[in-house]
Design a protein around this motif. Structure first.
Motif, short mmCIF file in Angstrom:
data_model
loop_
_atom_site.label_atom_id
_atom_site.label_comp_id
_atom_site.label_asym_id
_atom_site.label_seq_id
_atom_site.Cartn_x
_atom_site.Cartn_y
_atom_site.Cartn_z
N CYS A 57 44.48 34.78 44.67
CA CYS A 57 43.23 34.60 43.91
C CYS A 57 42.18 35.57 44.41
N GLY A 58 41.04 35.58 43.74
CA GLY A 58 40.00 36.55 44.02
C GLY A 58 39.26 36.32 45.33
N SER A 59 38.84 37.40 45.95
CA SER A 59 37.96 37.33 47.12
C SER A 59 36.50 37.23 46.68
N ARG A 60 36.29 37.22 45.36
CA ARG A 60 34.99 36.97 44.77
C ARG A 60 35.06 35.67 43.98
N PRO A 61 33.91 35.02 43.73
CA PRO A 61 33.95 33.75 42.99
C PRO A 61 34.09 33.90 41.49
N GLY A 62 33.76 35.10 40.96
CA GLY A 62 33.77 35.25 39.51
C GLY A 62 32.50 34.70 38.89
N GLU A 63 32.28 35.03 37.63
CA GLU A 63 31.05 34.64 36.95
C GLU A 63 31.08 33.23 36.37
N ASN A 64 32.27 32.73 36.05
CA ASN A 64 32.40 31.43 35.41
C ASN A 64 32.61 30.34 36.46
N PRO A 65 31.74 29.32 36.52
CA PRO A 65 31.91 28.24 37.50
C PRO A 65 33.26 27.54 37.39
N ALA A 66 33.92 27.65 36.25
CA ALA A 66 35.23 27.03 36.07
C ALA A 66 36.27 27.61 37.02
N PHE A 67 36.08 28.86 37.44
CA PHE A 67 37.04 29.49 38.35
C PHE A 67 37.00 28.80 39.72
N ALA A 68 35.81 28.59 40.26
CA ALA A 68 35.67 27.92 41.56
C ALA A 68 36.12 26.46 41.45
#
Length: 197
Positions: free
Chosen positions: A12-23
């Motif tokens: 998975c990403g080392s960034r959280p991404g823009e969509n809260p659904a990812f976290a």
């Protein structure tokens, strides 16, 4: 802590991404692993979705194994709260160790590193280097475009449907993780994974 009942490698990403659904999905994945007495194997980072899934696994009582190259440790990105933190010399060693310590693989949203890890372990599977199940968690439609392109590859004659069938795809963590654990079993690679690096 009791011996884990299964071990899942999460890319998975080392960034959280823009969509809260990812976290949220990363939290659910980690919580599911921990609540089912499992072990998380991941890239050993403390940021982004990587840090989220590791922390959620720990909080739910699961075991966390991180594998990270020295270059990233030097940038202070390592998660030293892991039950095991393996510091390796390069990405090849990292991916080989992660694969060897896992019964199954799942990709969450991420960038080119996540794509590369998924495609490599999928390639190993199609070549018979291992028989471990792998899955794609398509959170909030993140992988819709990729899945469409992969079907284009099938229609264009560069892939077969049997290759697509090797990759389980779901939109909810519990369904995907349950299927992967059920499919994992006592598989051993046909060829040692280090031999394909």
């Amino acid at each position: 802590m009791a011996e884990p009942t299964f071990s899942i490698c999460v890319y998975c990403g080392s960034r959280p991404g823009e969509n809260p659904a990812f976290a949220q999905a990363a939290q659910e994945v980690g919580r599911w692993i921990g609540e089912h007495s499992g072990q998380l194997v991941y890239g050993g980072g403390r940021s982004g979705l990587m840090g989220t899934v590791a922390e959620a696994t720990r909080l739910a009582g699961g075991r966390v194994v991180g594998v990270i190259p020295q270059a990233l440790v030097d940038k202070e990105l390592a998660d030293h709260a892991c039950d095991e933190l393996h510091i390796v010399q390069n990405m090849h060693e990292r991916k080989a160790m992660m694969a060897e310590r896992s019964d199954a693989f799942v990709a969450l949203p991420g960038g080119i590193g996540t794509f590369e890890e998924l495609f490599e372990v999928w390639t190993w599977r199609q070549l018979g280097y291992h028989g471990k199940p792998l899955g794609l968690l398509n959170v909030a439609g993140y992988y819709d475009g990729l899945l469409t392109f992969l079907q284009t590859s099938v229609k264009s004659g560069f892939m077969g449907e049997w290759q697509m069938e090797l990759l389980q795809t779901e939109t909810t963590p519990s369904a995907l993780l349950r299927n992967l654990v059920l499919a994992s079993g006592p598989d051993q690679p046909a060829t040692p994974l280090r031999a394909v690096i």
